[in-house]
Scaffold this motif. Structure first.
Motif, PDB file in Angstrom:
ATOM      1  N   VAL A 240       0.835  -1.203   0.000  1.00 55.16           N
ATOM      2  CA  VAL A 240       0.000   0.000   0.000  1.00 55.16           C
ATOM      3  C   VAL A 240       0.866   1.248   0.000  1.00 55.16           C
ATOM      4  N   ASP A 241       0.893   1.919  -1.121  1.00 59.13           N
ATOM      5  CA  ASP A 241       1.482   3.249  -1.223  1.00 59.13           C
ATOM      6  C   ASP A 241       0.557   4.089  -2.088  1.00 59.13           C
ATOM      7  N   ARG A 242       0.934   5.309  -2.368  1.00 61.10           N
ATOM      8  CA  ARG A 242       0.027   6.202  -3.099  1.00 61.10           C
ATOM      9  C   ARG A 242      -0.263   5.669  -4.505  1.00 61.10           C
ATOM     10  N   ARG A 243       0.728   5.080  -5.162  1.00 66.71           N
ATOM     11  CA  ARG A 243       0.501   4.557  -6.506  1.00 66.71           C
ATOM     12  C   ARG A 243      -0.486   3.397  -6.489  1.00 66.71           C
ATOM     13  N   PHE A 244      -0.383   2.546  -5.476  1.00 62.70           N
ATOM     14  CA  PHE A 244      -1.297   1.413  -5.368  1.00 62.70           C
ATOM     15  C   PHE A 244      -2.731   1.909  -5.180  1.00 62.70           C
ATOM     16  N   VAL A 245      -2.911   2.862  -4.285  1.00 65.28           N
ATOM     17  CA  VAL A 245      -4.250   3.396  -4.024  1.00 65.28           C
ATOM     18  C   VAL A 245      -4.803   4.087  -5.267  1.00 65.28           C
ATOM     19  N   THR A 246      -3.981   4.881  -5.931  1.00 69.02           N
ATOM     20  CA  THR A 246      -4.418   5.593  -7.134  1.00 69.02           C
ATOM     21  C   THR A 246      -4.829   4.622  -8.223  1.00 69.02           C
ATOM     22  N   THR A 247      -4.033   3.577  -8.443  1.00 67.33           N
ATOM     23  CA  THR A 247      -4.340   2.590  -9.486  1.00 67.33           C
ATOM     24  C   THR A 247      -5.613   1.827  -9.158  1.00 67.33           C
ATOM     25  N   ALA A 248      -5.799   1.472  -7.889  1.00 65.69           N
ATOM     26  CA  ALA A 248      -7.033   0.801  -7.490  1.00 65.69           C
ATOM     27  C   ALA A 248      -8.238   1.684  -7.786  1.00 65.69           C
ATOM     28  N   HIS A 249      -8.159   2.948  -7.424  1.00 60.19           N
ATOM     29  CA  HIS A 249      -9.272   3.864  -7.667  1.00 60.19           C
ATOM     30  C   HIS A 249      -9.538   4.040  -9.162  1.00 60.19           C
ATOM     31  N   ARG A 250      -8.500   4.138  -9.952  1.00 64.49           N
ATOM     32  CA  ARG A 250      -8.681   4.257 -11.398  1.00 64.49           C
ATOM     33  C   ARG A 250      -9.300   2.996 -11.988  1.00 64.49           C
ATOM     34  N   SER A 251      -9.119   1.880 -11.299  1.00 68.07           N
ATOM     35  CA  SER A 251      -9.691   0.602 -11.743  1.00 68.07           C
ATOM     36  C   SER A 251     -11.079   0.361 -11.148  1.00 68.07           C
ATOM     37  N   GLY A 252     -11.596   1.348 -10.411  1.00 66.73           N
ATOM     38  CA  GLY A 252     -12.932   1.242  -9.850  1.00 66.73           C
ATOM     39  C   GLY A 252     -13.015   0.487  -8.547  1.00 66.73           C
ATOM     40  N   LEU A 253     -11.888   0.347  -7.857  1.00 68.84           N
ATOM     41  CA  LEU A 253     -11.823  -0.479  -6.655  1.00 68.84           C
ATOM     42  C   LEU A 253     -11.510   0.349  -5.417  1.00 68.84           C
ATOM     43  N   GLN A 254     -12.058  -0.071  -4.279  1.00 69.03           N
ATOM     44  CA  GLN A 254     -11.640   0.493  -3.011  1.00 69.03           C
ATOM     45  C   GLN A 254     -10.420  -0.259  -2.486  1.00 69.03           C
ATOM     46  N   VAL A 255      -9.728   0.360  -1.532  1.00 72.94           N
ATOM     47  CA  VAL A 255      -8.586  -0.255  -0.853  1.00 72.94           C
ATOM     48  C   VAL A 255      -8.879  -0.297   0.639  1.00 72.94           C
ATOM     49  N   HIS A 256      -8.935  -1.510   1.194  1.00 74.49           N
ATOM     50  CA  HIS A 256      -9.139  -1.718   2.631  1.00 74.49           C
ATOM     51  C   HIS A 256      -7.884  -2.376   3.193  1.00 74.49           C
ATOM     52  N   VAL A 257      -7.358  -1.824   4.265  1.00 76.55           N
ATOM     53  CA  VAL A 257      -6.065  -2.271   4.789  1.00 76.55           C
ATOM     54  C   VAL A 257      -6.249  -2.960   6.140  1.00 76.55           C
ATOM     55  N   TRP A 258      -5.588  -4.107   6.308  1.00 73.89           N
ATOM     56  CA  TRP A 258      -5.632  -4.870   7.552  1.00 73.89           C
ATOM     57  C   TRP A 258      -4.220  -5.193   8.012  1.00 73.89           C
ATOM     58  N   THR A 259      -4.051  -5.570   9.230  1.00 75.61           N
ATOM     59  CA  THR A 259      -4.845  -5.219  10.396  1.00 75.61           C
ATOM     60  C   THR A 259      -4.040  -4.140  11.101  1.00 75.61           C
ATOM     61  N   VAL A 260      -4.600  -2.936  11.238  1.00 74.85           N
ATOM     62  CA  VAL A 260      -3.852  -1.753  11.646  1.00 74.85           C
ATOM     63  C   VAL A 260      -4.321  -1.320  13.032  1.00 74.85           C
ATOM     64  N   ASP A 261      -3.382  -1.302  13.997  1.00 69.71           N
ATOM     65  CA  ASP A 261      -3.719  -0.957  15.378  1.00 69.71           C
ATOM     66  C   ASP A 261      -3.007   0.290  15.894  1.00 69.71           C
ATOM     67  N   ASP A 262      -2.067   0.810  15.118  1.00 66.72           N
ATOM     68  CA  ASP A 262      -1.288   1.964  15.540  1.00 66.72           C
ATOM     69  C   ASP A 262      -1.899   3.254  14.997  1.00 66.72           C
ATOM     70  N   PRO A 263      -2.172   4.248  15.831  1.00 65.48           N
ATOM     71  CA  PRO A 263      -2.833   5.467  15.345  1.00 65.48           C
ATOM     72  C   PRO A 263      -2.020   6.246  14.319  1.00 65.48           C
ATOM     73  N   ASP A 264      -0.708   6.265  14.462  1.00 64.75           N
ATOM     74  CA  ASP A 264       0.109   6.975  13.475  1.00 64.75           C
ATOM     75  C   ASP A 264       0.001   6.312  12.104  1.00 64.75           C
ATOM     76  N   GLU A 265       0.000   4.993  12.095  1.00 64.21           N
ATOM     77  CA  GLU A 265      -0.139   4.259  10.833  1.00 64.21           C
ATOM     78  C   GLU A 265      -1.531   4.469  10.245  1.00 64.21           C
ATOM     79  N   MET A 266      -2.542   4.489  11.078  1.00 60.72           N
ATOM     80  CA  MET A 266      -3.896   4.769  10.602  1.00 60.72           C
ATOM     81  C   MET A 266      -3.955   6.121   9.905  1.00 60.72           C
TER      82      MET A 266
END
Length: 255
Positions: free
Chosen positions: A197-223
């Motif tokens: 998961v980086d900006r290019r991955f998120v951008t490409t997913a969105h351009r492909s009509g897809l959402q990006v859901h990230v697991w499993t995140v427990d640290d507030p800074d990472e969130m």
């Protein structure tokens, strides 16, 4: 974005991973009730099937970690399993019980074994829950089976092979066209040393009509970092932490 009723809420979505696994009673009615009481409207959960074809909500194939009982779910019938307790107290719920108990909650269902595919889809249909579930798996073969059983109107996630394609497409700056029922890439931030998961991955997913859901995140800074990248959902074991982060950003549902 591809249109699915499962995703009919403002992003970013907040997922209670296993109902909030940090509390120790993951994937139980008690965990789901606690998550809903906190304001969660999306719950991630897992399904195995018993020998008599009953889909039950449980992550591990073995009972040992959570119940202290030796045995495998796939080798037990529902009458055998219904007496087993998590932490000596909570029962292992059936999928149909969970879907019926929370008719307005969206369930992200990870089908953990091949035997669970048909019983899971059957339970979803009986509950009339086609529009409020997303079917997931770490097996591309199992996902293909789930899609064939459920049909294109039931949302699914990407399997590992399609996630790899999406990652490569993000590096090449091109789109992907996964099966019609794929609504989202549900991924960890990284797999071993490889960042997913980086900006290019998120951008490409969105351009492909897809959402990006990230697991499993427990640290507030990472969130916060992921939200700044534009991800569409976060799955967490720490329900209070994610809620606080969303509230601080004024994106908590209903507030």
């Amino acid at each position: 974005m591809r249109r699915f009723a499962f995703l009919d809420a403002p992003a970013p979505l907040a997922f209670a991973h296993r109902g909030g696994a940090a509390e120790g009673d993951e994937n139980t009615a008690e965990a789901f009730a606690r998550a809903v009481a906190l304001g969660y409207r999306y719950v991630e959960t897992d399904v195995h099937a018993t020998t008599d074809g009953v889909p039950v909500v449980f992550h591990d194939s073995s009972l040992l970690r959570l119940t202290g009982t030796d045995g495998r779910i796939g080798a037990l019938s529902w009458p055998d399993l219904r007496t087993v307790r998590i932490g000596g107290a909570a029962a292992i719920p059936r999928l149909d019980e969970v879907l019926d108990a929370w008719p307005t909650i969206r369930f992200n269902i990870d089908v953990k074994a091949e035997a669970g595919a048909e019983p899971t889809v059957a339970a979803v249909r009986r509950a009339g829950a086609n529009e409020r579930v997303l079917l997931a798996s770490f097996s591309d073969r199992r996902l293909a089976r789930l899609r064939a059983l459920a049909g294109p109107e039931v949302a699914t996630s990407m399997g590992p092979a399609w996630v790899a394609r999406l990652r490569l497409a993000s590096l090449a700056g091109v789109r992907v066209s996964p099966p019609p029922s794929v609504a989202a890439a549900q991924v960890p931030v990284r797999q071993g040393p490889v960042t997913i998961v980086d900006r290019r991955f998120v951008t490409t997913a969105h351009r492909s009509g897809l959402q990006v859901h990230v697991w499993t995140v427990d640290d507030p800074d990472e969130m916060n970092r992921l939200l700044d990248l534009g991800v569409d959902g976060i799955m967490t074991d720490r329900l209070d932490v994610l809620r606080n982060v969303y509230r601080a950003r004024h994106i908590w549902p209903g507030e």
